[in-house]
Design a protein around this motif. Structure first.
Motif, PDB file in Angstrom:
ATOM      1  N   THR A 604       0.880  -1.256   0.173  1.00 15.18           N
ATOM      2  CA  THR A 604       0.139  -0.001   0.192  1.00 15.18           C
ATOM      3  C   THR A 604       0.682   1.291  -0.040  1.00 15.18           C
ATOM      4  N   LEU A 605       1.699   1.113   1.057  1.00 14.47           N
ATOM      5  CA  LEU A 605       2.665   2.484   0.879  1.00 14.47           C
ATOM      6  C   LEU A 605       3.630   2.563  -0.395  1.00 14.47           C
ATOM      7  N   ALA A 606       4.050   1.602  -0.910  1.00 13.96           N
ATOM      8  CA  ALA A 606       4.969   1.623  -2.183  1.00 13.96           C
ATOM      9  C   ALA A 606       4.013   1.941  -3.360  1.00 13.96           C
ATOM     10  N   THR A 607       2.699   1.722  -3.418  1.00 17.74           N
ATOM     11  CA  THR A 607       1.748   2.007  -4.217  1.00 17.74           C
ATOM     12  C   THR A 607       1.512   3.539  -4.203  1.00 17.74           C
ATOM     13  N   LEU A 608       1.307   4.217  -2.823  1.00 18.36           N
ATOM     14  CA  LEU A 608       0.864   5.344  -2.952  1.00 18.36           C
ATOM     15  C   LEU A 608       2.243   6.278  -3.177  1.00 18.36           C
ATOM     16  N   SER A 609       3.319   5.848  -2.883  1.00 23.29           N
ATOM     17  CA  SER A 609       4.557   6.360  -3.114  1.00 23.29           C
ATOM     18  C   SER A 609       4.782   6.819  -4.720  1.00 23.29           C
ATOM     19  N   LEU A 610       4.654   5.658  -5.319  1.00 32.24           N
ATOM     20  CA  LEU A 610       4.480   5.528  -6.727  1.00 32.24           C
ATOM     21  C   LEU A 610       3.489   6.408  -7.376  1.00 32.24           C
ATOM     22  N   LEU A 611       2.275   6.440  -6.885  1.00 28.37           N
ATOM     23  CA  LEU A 611       1.167   7.071  -7.250  1.00 28.37           C
ATOM     24  C   LEU A 611       1.487   8.692  -7.192  1.00 28.37           C
ATOM     25  N   PHE A 612       1.950   9.163  -6.181  1.00 26.68           N
ATOM     26  CA  PHE A 612       2.195  10.582  -5.861  1.00 26.68           C
ATOM     27  C   PHE A 612       3.405  10.947  -6.780  1.00 26.68           C
ATOM     28  N   SER A 613       4.226  10.070  -6.851  1.00 23.12           N
ATOM     29  CA  SER A 613       5.733  10.405  -7.773  1.00 23.12           C
ATOM     30  C   SER A 613       4.872  10.540  -9.073  1.00 23.12           C
ATOM     31  N   LEU A 614       4.339   9.670  -9.685  1.00 23.57           N
ATOM     32  CA  LEU A 614       3.571   9.953 -11.272  1.00 23.57           C
ATOM     33  C   LEU A 614       2.580  11.360 -11.096  1.00 23.57           C
ATOM     34  N   ILE A 615       1.849  11.439 -10.206  1.00 22.09           N
ATOM     35  CA  ILE A 615       1.167  12.595 -10.378  1.00 22.09           C
ATOM     36  C   ILE A 615       2.050  13.877 -10.331  1.00 22.09           C
ATOM     37  N   THR A 616       3.191  13.875  -9.243  1.00 20.44           N
ATOM     38  CA  THR A 616       3.907  15.015  -9.100  1.00 20.44           C
ATOM     39  C   THR A 616       4.878  15.007 -10.477  1.00 20.44           C
ATOM     40  N   ALA A 617       5.009  14.114 -11.398  1.00 17.30           N
ATOM     41  CA  ALA A 617       5.881  13.938 -12.475  1.00 17.30           C
ATOM     42  C   ALA A 617       5.052  14.487 -13.688  1.00 17.30           C
ATOM     43  N   LEU A 618       3.582  14.336 -13.646  1.00 21.06           N
ATOM     44  CA  LEU A 618       2.304  14.844 -14.518  1.00 21.06           C
ATOM     45  C   LEU A 618       2.465  16.406 -14.461  1.00 21.06           C
ATOM     46  N   VAL A 619       2.698  16.848 -12.979  1.00 18.49           N
ATOM     47  CA  VAL A 619       2.232  18.261 -12.889  1.00 18.49           C
ATOM     48  C   VAL A 619       3.363  19.038 -13.464  1.00 18.49           C
ATOM     49  N   LEU A 620       4.550  18.384 -13.201  1.00 20.16           N
ATOM     50  CA  LEU A 620       5.868  18.937 -13.594  1.00 20.16           C
ATOM     51  C   LEU A 620       5.907  18.958 -14.979  1.00 20.16           C
ATOM     52  N   THR A 621       5.374  17.999 -15.661  1.00 17.04           N
ATOM     53  CA  THR A 621       5.341  17.906 -17.277  1.00 17.04           C
ATOM     54  C   THR A 621       4.561  19.137 -17.560  1.00 17.04           C
ATOM     55  N   VAL A 622       3.402  19.271 -17.260  1.00 18.41           N
ATOM     56  CA  VAL A 622       2.191  20.188 -17.464  1.00 18.41           C
ATOM     57  C   VAL A 622       2.958  21.754 -17.014  1.00 18.41           C
ATOM     58  N   PHE A 623       3.852  21.836 -16.142  1.00 18.50           N
ATOM     59  CA  PHE A 623       4.337  23.123 -16.035  1.00 18.50           C
ATOM     60  C   PHE A 623       5.469  23.585 -17.095  1.00 18.50           C
ATOM     61  N   ILE A 624       6.169  22.205 -17.388  1.00 16.39           N
ATOM     62  CA  ILE A 624       7.199  22.464 -18.355  1.00 16.39           C
ATOM     63  C   ILE A 624       6.687  23.003 -19.738  1.00 16.39           C
ATOM     64  N   LYS A 625       5.356  22.171 -20.129  1.00 19.57           N
ATOM     65  CA  LYS A 625       5.026  22.402 -21.476  1.00 19.57           C
ATOM     66  C   LYS A 625       4.186  23.830 -21.305  1.00 19.57           C
ATOM     67  N   GLN A 626       3.715  24.414 -20.188  1.00 19.88           N
ATOM     68  CA  GLN A 626       3.249  25.698 -20.240  1.00 19.88           C
ATOM     69  C   GLN A 626       3.956  26.602 -19.566  1.00 19.88           C
ATOM     70  N   LYS A 627       5.332  26.335 -19.758  1.00 19.57           N
ATOM     71  CA  LYS A 627       6.330  27.443 -19.148  1.00 19.57           C
ATOM     72  C   LYS A 627       6.283  28.882 -19.537  1.00 19.57           C
ATOM     73  N   GLU A 628       5.553  29.104 -20.877  1.00 16.37           N
ATOM     74  CA  GLU A 628       5.275  30.507 -21.411  1.00 16.37           C
ATOM     75  C   GLU A 628       4.197  31.117 -21.231  1.00 16.37           C
ATOM     76  N   THR A 629       3.214  30.486 -20.265  1.00 16.00           N
ATOM     77  CA  THR A 629       2.177  31.358 -20.103  1.00 16.00           C
ATOM     78  C   THR A 629       2.233  31.796 -18.808  1.00 16.00           C
ATOM     79  N   PRO A 630       1.336  32.832 -18.489  1.00 16.71           N
ATOM     80  CA  PRO A 630       1.522  33.949 -17.686  1.00 16.71           C
ATOM     81  C   PRO A 630       1.466  33.269 -16.220  1.00 16.71           C
ATOM     82  N   ILE A 631       0.680  32.359 -15.880  1.00 19.66           N
ATOM     83  CA  ILE A 631       0.579  31.727 -14.388  1.00 19.66           C
ATOM     84  C   ILE A 631       1.895  30.839 -14.190  1.00 19.66           C
ATOM     85  N   VAL A 632       2.469  30.410 -15.019  1.00 22.18           N
ATOM     86  CA  VAL A 632       3.679  29.663 -14.839  1.00 22.18           C
ATOM     87  C   VAL A 632       4.969  30.617 -14.680  1.00 22.18           C
ATOM     88  N   LYS A 633       4.762  31.814 -15.417  1.00 16.57           N
ATOM     89  CA  LYS A 633       6.103  32.806 -15.545  1.00 16.57           C
ATOM     90  C   LYS A 633       5.833  33.477 -14.273  1.00 16.57           C
TER      91      LYS A 633
END
Length: 866
Positions: A604-633
């Motif tokens: 359970t704990l390993a699954t949660l760890s990987l799940l949160f890691s995946l979510i964080t990676a997705l957020v990071l990907t979104v922010f990198i892709k939207q790096k030129e948008t006003p809210i990110v800058k």
């Protein structure tokens, strides 16, 4: 010396009358004084000559008649052997001691001075030489004989006495034991009790010097071996066979002692009379059991009777009706014996009409066969027919097989004969005598035999080696026999073991337990003989106050301790890697416990760890892709990327806490967690300070204008993180964490854990991280209402509130748990605090970026600002 006593005629009749005597004349005599008949003499009144006083009662033990016959047979056999004393014929003179002090002294004087009459200090008639005296079944009889015989240095051979009172070191250098040392028998008794684990035993003996010596010696040995005496039954020496009142008083007092005691093993020491007393006590006990309301039928009282070698199961002829089965299963130490080929034919040939000179056979025959031996030819109804045979007498009264005591007498006769024969062969005086006209007229004195009797082994007629040591004791051991009784009131003594003093101390006693039979009245075989019930495994013995050390209570073993045997004094602690089972009688190996990937909690704990890691990676990907948008800058992209990367690593570092700890994971888990979270909190702090500085710099002429930019944020992150890195470096350099095994925290488990090395350094890491979080929370709380369109202070304030709440609750939760659950608590705090930061700071922005892109425009941000 000439016979010159007034009023005494050397050829006349001596007024002193000894009723029982057996005399076979010869110039070389062997004397014998045996205990065959019990008599009761009146107290001395000094009103008449003691020799003229009447015997007030007598009783015979037929079994002891074999002792007399053994001496006569040995003399008869030696005289028929041509290579022993070829030019001499041995004779004998046998008397009865009558179990009486006066008569013992009287018959001893007879041996020395009487031919046809008794004159103390004179030898009348033809000179004969008494070369040795055999006698003394009892120790007191031996001592009384030795008082006289030692004056003349005549060799005296005891066939039943074990008492030290008659040893050479006590003033009787002419005394010889035809039995082994009694100390060997004492040790055998103790070894037997230890072998069967009998800890609570009764003792029965006569109340005399011999009995007192036995008790003092045996009780010290018993105590040393962890054995206690349950009771001591002393037969008073004042109790006489013919005084019924004294007998009944002693028996009635003894019945409750034997009946109520828990001792199933009773050691009987002393003499054969003790068996008679014991039988009377047992008859009384069985009668009381038969009349008890709880018994519907006659019940046999069962005990294990352990008897010493002095005791033979001999009963008086008047005790024919006594049931010998009361002694079934008795264990006895006996003097070893051997079957002499001609002995039984010799016994079977005896007849009162053909036994010339035998003064014992008439009374024996009449009592054994309940008939009268008459010298006349007139037939009577109760006259003996002459067809009676000794083999028809019940075995408890007489037996044809040579007993141990008879065998000792037989060997004593051979010892005298061999000593005479050695002297005959080696003495130059004897060799000269062979050429004389009278070759049989030896001039031999009894004292000359002493040097030949000690340490001069010889073989008897059946090849058994007989040797007396320097103390005059027979070198050898004892047989151990078991009494087996039969329905016809007969019995057999079965050899079941051996007591060998030459064997190693731990192997002195050998037993064939398969051949042992136990008393039928015992509840189990072999029986227990304890003060109380056994303490079973899982319990230990606890001494009872005011009781002997063999009496105890059973106390359960304490926690973490076991007892795996019965009757242990102490419980033992299990090895560190074992723990007690629920019965506390066995140590079970502990299982290794750690937070594993295979168990549900770890998964359970390993699954949660990987799940949160995946979510964080997705957020990071979104922010990198939207790096030129006003809210990110608007929110300092570099700090955002650093914060998301730190959160991603923090989720992944929780995996270091799962699985079996090793050296690498122990070094990395706490330090990686501390540094990564420190970087994350530093990034948040930098974001908050950047907002404050930007607001302050917006005012004209403010000194904070020059601080606006990436340099300030990066400096804050770097400086703040380096402090945590320094703390971790000191920790690893001085007290690094290492894999460890915790044996004691959780019962039944070995906790495989990472020992932090220094708890202080661990809490320093947590404390610094808490300090950073507190500063970030404070700054964010103060800046939450600043009028900036890109102000994240509100979200940071809430996220740091969650973060601090999690880690404040971590400390008590962490300290209150053990084992893998401590690790689970820390992982949960890492995941929940990281998730709090991710959700509170980035989910509102992701909502705008992903779901409301129309709000992610510069115009919208300016409108929101106004």
């Amino acid at each position: 010396m000439a016979c010159k006593v007034p009023d005494r005629n050397c050829n006349g009749n001596d007024p002193v009358h000894i009723p029982h005597e057996w005399y076979q004349p010869s110039k070389i005599l062997t004397g014998g004084i045996f205990t065959h008949i019990f008599i009761l003499l009146p107290e001395l009144s000094f009103q008449m000559d003691p020799a003229e006083e009447e015997i007030s009662g007598q009783m015979m033990i037929p079994r002891f008649y074999q002792h007399i016959l053994a001496l006569a047979f040995a003399i008869h056999e030696i005289n028929g052997i041509p290579n022993i004393l070829p030019n001499a014929t041995l004779g004998f003179r046998i008397y009865d001691s009558y179990h009486n002090v006066r008569m013992t002294y009287r018959t001893t004087l007879d041996l020395l001075f009487k031919l046809h009459q008794f004159l103390p200090g004179y030898k009348c008639g033809i000179q004969t030489q008494l070369m040795g005296v055999i006698g003394g079944l009892r120790s007191d009889t031996c001592s009384q004989m030795a008082d006289i015989l030692s004056l003349y240095k005549i060799p005296q051979f005891s066939y039943g006495s074990f008492q030290p009172a008659a040893k050479d070191e006590t003033g009787f250098p002419s005394f010889y034991h035809m039995v082994p040392n009694e100390a060997i028998q004492y040790q055998g008794i103790v070894d037997l009790l230890v072998h069967f684990k009998w800890k609570w035993v009764g003792l029965m003996t006569f109340d005399d010097d011999g009995g007192e010596h036995f008790l003092q010696t045996i009780e010290a040995m018993l105590s040393k071996s962890g054995i206690c005496s349950a009771f001591t039954n002393k037969v008073p020496v004042t109790v006489r066979i013919f005084e019924m009142s004294d007998m009944n008083k002693y028996i009635m007092n003894s019945i409750p002692v034997f009946k109520d005691s828990k001792a199933n093993a009773v050691v009987i020491y002393g003499e054969n009379a003790n068996i008679g007393w014991l039988a009377a006590i047992l008859l009384g006990i069985n009668e009381s059991l038969a009349t008890d309301l709880q018994y519907n039928e006659k019940t046999s009282f069962g005990r294990v009777w352990i008897t010493t070698a002095q005791i033979d199961f001999a009963l008086f002829i008047l005790q024919r009706s006594w049931d010998i089965k009361m002694f079934h299963g008795a264990i006895s130490f006996t003097i070893p014996s051997n079957e002499i080929p001609g002995f039984q034919p010799f016994l079977q040939s005896l007849s009162p009409t053909q036994a010339k000179g035998n003064g014992f056979i008439k009374d024996f025959w009449e009592q054994a066969f309940d008939c009268l031996v008459s010298d006349s030819n007139v037939p009577t109804d109760d006259a003996c027919t002459g067809e009676e045979r000794l083999q028809n007498i019940p075995r408890q009264f007489f037996q044809l097989k040579m007993t141990g005591h008879s065998y000792s007498i037989y060997n004593a006769v051979y010892a005298v004969a061999h000593a005479l024969h050695v002297m005959y062969r080696t003495s130059s005086k004897f060799r000269k005598m062979e050429n004389r006209d009278k070759p049989n007229s030896w001039q031999v004195e009894p004292w000359q035999l002493h040097s030949l009797l000690r340490n001069s082994p010889f073989n008897n007629s059946v090849g058994d080696e007989v040797m007396l040591n320097e103390h005059g004791e027979l070198v050898g051991g004892f047989d151990i026999t078991n009494m087996v009784t039969f329905p016809n009131n007969s019995y057999a003594r079965v050899k079941v073991g051996r007591l060998d003093p030459q064997a190693p101390p731990d192997k002195m006693i050998t037993l064939n337990k398969e051949r042992l039979e136990w008393h039928r009245g015992l509840s189990q075989a072999p029986p227990l003989s304890l003060c109380n019930e056994q303490c079973y495994p899982g319990y230990s013995r606890k001494k009872k106050e005011g009781k002997k050390f063999c009496c105890y209570d059973c106390s359960p073993c304490p926690e973490e301790m076991i007892s795996n045997q019965k009757d242990l004094d102490y419980c033992t602690r299990c090895p560190e890697d074992h723990f007690p089972n629920h019965r506390k009688d066995e140590c079970i190996p502990k299982i290794q416990s750690f937070l594993s990937f295979e168990e549900p909690l770890g998964v359970t704990l390993a699954t949660l760890s990987l799940l949160f890691s995946l979510i964080t990676a997705l957020v990071l990907t979104v922010f990198i892709k939207q790096k030129e948008t006003p809210i990110v800058k608007a929110n300092n992209r570099s700090l955002t990327y650093l914060l998301l990367t730190s959160l991603l690593l923090s989720f992944l570092c929780s995996l270091l806490f799962i699985g079996q700890p090793n050296k690498v994971t122990c070094l990395l888990r706490q330090t990686a967690f501390g540094i990564i979270f420190s970087v994350a909190v530093s990034s948040i702090l930098a974001k908050t300070i950047t907002v404050v500085v930007a607001f302050m710099a917006s005012k004209p002429g403010n000194i904070f204008r020059k601080w606006v930019g990436k340099r300030l944020a990066h400096s804050i992150v770097l400086c703040s993180s380096l402090v945590q890195v320094g703390i971790c470096a000191v920790w690893l350099a001085s007290f690094p964490p290492f894999p460890d095994l915790d044996m004691h925290s959780v019962s039944g488990e070995i906790i495989v854990e990472c020992n932090e090395g220094s708890v202080t350094m661990f809490y320093c890491v947590l404390g610094y991280m808490g300090f950073q979080a507190t500063v970030s929370f404070t700054v964010a709380f103060l800046a939450r209402k600043l009028p900036d369109s890109s102000n994240e202070a509100k979200f940071i304030t809430f996220s740091m509130l969650v973060f601090c709440s999690v880690w404040v609750s971590f400390v008590p939760s962490y300290l209150s748990t053990k084992g893998k659950y401590m690790v689970a608590v820390e992982i949960f705090c890492i995941l929940s605090s990281g998730a709090g930061l991710l959700v509170c700071i980035f989910f509102p922005k992701c909502y705008i970026i992903v779901l409301r892109p129309d709000l992610n425009k510069k115009e919208q941000l300016i409108r929101r600002k106004h």
